[in-house]
Scaffold this motif. Structure first.
Motif: not given
Length: 70
Positions: A18, A21-30, A32
């Motif tokens: 988990e 997954k959080l790290k991947k999501w945050l990376s994508g958010l950054e 964007e």
């Protein structure tokens, strides 16, 4: 609304998968957010006339027959 310390505690309690997954999501958010900032800067530069030279160069290249089609 959670406090920062509550969020930190929750993150530390995440299972490894988990957390990944959080790290991947945050990376994508950054990424964007960077793209949004880039778009805003390009728009501001365009509105301020800072990119007009690009139009001039393109029109000159077209008139000279040296404009590359992409």
């Amino acid at each position: 609304m959670l406090t920062i310390s509550e969020i930190q505690e929750a993150i530390l309690a995440l299972h490894e998968s988990e957390f990944a997954k959080l790290k991947k999501w945050l990376s994508g958010l950054e990424a964007e957010r960077r793209w949004e900032e880039w778009d805003e800067q390009i728009e501001a530069d365009s509105d301020a006339g800072k990119l007009d030279f690009l139009v001039t160069e393109a029109l000159e290249a077209k008139a000279n027959g040296t404009l590359a089609e992409v």
